[in-house]
Enzyme design. Structure first.
Site, PDB file in Angstrom:
ATOM      1  N   CYS A 120       0.812  -1.215   0.000  1.00 23.48           N
ATOM      2  CA  CYS A 120       0.000   0.000   0.000  1.00 23.48           C
ATOM      3  C   CYS A 120       0.853   1.276   0.000  1.00 23.48           C
ATOM      4  CB  CYS A 120      -0.938  -0.005   1.197  1.00 23.48           C
ATOM      5  SG  CYS A 120      -2.037  -1.438   1.221  1.00 23.48           S
TER       6      CYS A 120
ATOM      7  N   LYS B 160      -8.570  -0.512  10.327  1.00 23.33           N
ATOM      8  CA  LYS B 160      -8.561  -1.537   9.291  1.00 23.33           C
ATOM      9  C   LYS B 160      -7.712  -2.700   9.778  1.00 23.33           C
ATOM     10  CE  LYS B 160      -7.303  -2.186   4.486  1.00 23.33           C
ATOM     11  NZ  LYS B 160      -6.903  -1.487   3.260  1.00 23.33           N
TER      12      LYS B 160
ATOM     13  N   LYS C  93     -13.344  -1.711   9.375  1.00 16.65           N
ATOM     14  CA  LYS C  93     -13.299  -2.694   8.295  1.00 16.65           C
ATOM     15  C   LYS C  93     -12.486  -3.890   8.727  1.00 16.65           C
ATOM     16  CE  LYS C  93     -11.044  -3.124   3.946  1.00 16.65           C
ATOM     17  NZ  LYS C  93     -10.109  -2.523   3.062  1.00 16.65           N
TER      18      LYS C  93
ATOM     19  N   SER D  96     -15.272  -8.038   0.919  1.00 19.14           N
ATOM     20  CA  SER D  96     -15.407  -9.090  -0.094  1.00 19.14           C
ATOM     21  C   SER D  96     -15.633 -10.479   0.499  1.00 19.14           C
ATOM     22  CB  SER D  96     -14.174  -9.081  -1.000  1.00 19.14           C
ATOM     23  OG  SER D  96     -12.986  -9.250  -0.243  1.00 19.14           O
TER      24      SER D  96
ATOM     25  N   TYR E 264     -21.160  -4.810  -1.268  1.00 18.25           N
ATOM     26  CA  TYR E 264     -21.413  -5.319  -2.621  1.00 18.25           C
ATOM     27  C   TYR E 264     -22.874  -5.702  -2.762  1.00 18.25           C
ATOM     28  CZ  TYR E 264     -16.382  -5.306  -2.270  1.00 18.25           C
ATOM     29  OH  TYR E 264     -15.088  -4.889  -2.067  1.00 18.25           O
TER      30      TYR E 264
HETATM   31  C1  PBG Z   1      -6.812  -1.444  -0.402  1.00 19.33           C
HETATM   32  C2  PBG Z   1      -8.074  -2.019   0.029  1.00 19.33           C
HETATM   33  C3  PBG Z   1      -8.393  -3.362   0.341  1.00 19.33           C
HETATM   34  C4  PBG Z   1      -9.779  -3.400   0.532  1.00 19.33           C
HETATM   35  C5  PBG Z   1     -10.255  -2.113   0.379  1.00 19.33           C
HETATM   36  N1  PBG Z   1      -9.195  -1.270   0.097  1.00 19.33           N
HETATM   37  C6  PBG Z   1      -7.561  -4.572   0.348  1.00 19.33           C
HETATM   38  C7  PBG Z   1      -6.485  -4.804   1.321  1.00 19.33           C
HETATM   39  O1  PBG Z   1      -6.244  -4.084   2.267  1.00 19.33           O
HETATM   40  O2  PBG Z   1      -5.819  -5.815   1.071  1.00 19.33           O
HETATM   41  C8  PBG Z   1     -10.600  -4.630   0.816  1.00 19.33           C
HETATM   42  C9  PBG Z   1     -12.032  -4.570   0.467  1.00 19.33           C
HETATM   43  C10 PBG Z   1     -12.729  -5.868   0.405  1.00 19.33           C
HETATM   44  O3  PBG Z   1     -12.193  -6.926   0.787  1.00 19.33           O
HETATM   45  O4  PBG Z   1     -13.888  -5.871  -0.052  1.00 19.33           O
HETATM   46  N2  PBG Z   1      -5.828  -1.198   0.519  1.00 19.33           N
END
Ligand code: PBG
Length: 304
Positions: free
Chosen positions: A110, A175, A228, A254, A293
């Site tokens: 990232c 997160k 999240k 997801s 989603y």
């Molecule tokens: C990017 C990001 C991610 C998600 C949203 N922004 C992936 C990660 O951190 O690997 C995940 C969203 C999802 O799983 O629906 N940094």
């Protein structure tokens, strides 16, 4: 007597923009979710808006990736193009953009990588450039998700300097380093090439650290705080809700979506019922906004 009610304007629909024309590529682990070329995303957004969706968040799959994640902050970047197209096709939609480098870097991290380490300082500069270029394209809200220290403050300063003081920041404040992002990494082709994200994402076992992270983002000028993933972290959401007066968002990610889809496809659960139960629980715990989603399917149920 019902205390919690879902409504169409609770939901933000994530969409994935990719290169090409007439591309609608379904993501294997996320039935009903597609990689969409810019022309298709314009149509998809207009149809979602028609249905009652009030906001979307855009992710991008660039044609090429490099060490510095150039595609994230290029004027002709895939997300910048998608923002402009959606602005035209669905002018009333709130457009949010994910502000991160992992979809654009060859190493899939990232931030900026040197000698196998993710460097916070240099990453901030590129994240700020990404946010400004997304605002220039027409984004209403930028959503920094890289979990670099000081990213909200750096982005706020850069946006204000560029004259975008009206652009809001949805901070991925809390997160977790979660296993639930698996399908997303397939959708966005953003799995890290080496190591993992545990150095910058949070330990799933921590709650005090969540408060600390949220405190920092609040102090740096976040307009909305997000937790999240959502369902395994409802306690965190509720605690944040009690501590902060900012609007609170939750990302039903997801893997959370994929699990419901997979069980439903096997006939093991009632998809509609479990979807609504899940989204209700997220709202009950304190979310004002839910990124999901399932946005369209939930709105269809609510209006039926
Ligand atoms: C990017 C990001 C991610 C998600 C949203 N922004 C992936 C990660 O951190 O690997 C995940 C969203 C999802 O799983 O629906 N940094």
């Amino acid at each position: 007597m019902r205390e919690t009610r879902l409504a169409a304007d609770d939901f933000i629909l994530p969409l994935f923009a990719c290169a090409g024309k007439n591309v609608r590529r379904e993501i294997a682990s996320m039935p009903g979710v597609y990689n969409l070329s810019v022309d298709e995303i314009a149509k998809e957004a207009a149809a979602a808006s028609e249905l009652g969706v009030k906001g979307i968040i855009l992710f991008g799959l660039p044609e090429a990736k490099d060490e510095a994640g150039t595609g994230a902050y290029h004027e002709q970047g895939i997300v910048q193009q998608a923002v402009r197209a959606v602005r035209e096709s669905a002018p009333e939609l709130v457009i949010m953009t994910d502000t991160c480098l992992c979809e654009y870097t060859s190493h899939g991290h990232c931030g900026v990588v040197r000698d196998g380490e993710v460097l916070n300082g240099p990453s901030l500069e590129l994240l700020a450039r990404t946010a400004v270029s997304q605002a220039e394209a027409g984004a209403d809200v930028v959503a920094p998700s890289a979990m670099m220290g000081g990213q909200v403050g750096a982005i706020r300063d850069a946006l204000d300097d560029a004259g975008f003081d009206q652009v809001a920041i949805l901070a991925y404040a809390v997160k977790y380093a979660s296993g639930f992002y698996g399908p997303f990494r397939e959708a966005a082709d953003s799995a890290p090439a080496f190591g993992d994200r545990r150095a910058y994402q949070m330990d799933v076992a921590n709650v005090r650290e969540a408060m600390y992270e949220a405190e920092l983002d609040y102090a740096e000028g976040a307009d909305i705080l997000m937790v999240k993933p959502a369902t395994c972290y409802l306690d965190i959401l509720k605690t944040l809700r009690e501590q902060f007066d900012l609007p609170m968002a939750a990302y039903h990610v997801s893997g959370e979506y994929a699990m419901i889809k997979a069980a439903a496809r096997n006939g093991w659960i009632d998809e509609q019922r479990v979807m609504m139960e899940t989204l209700t629980s997220i709202k009950r715990a304190g979310a004002d906004i839910i990124l999901t989603y399932y946005a369209r399917e939930a709105i269809r149920v609510l209006s039926s």
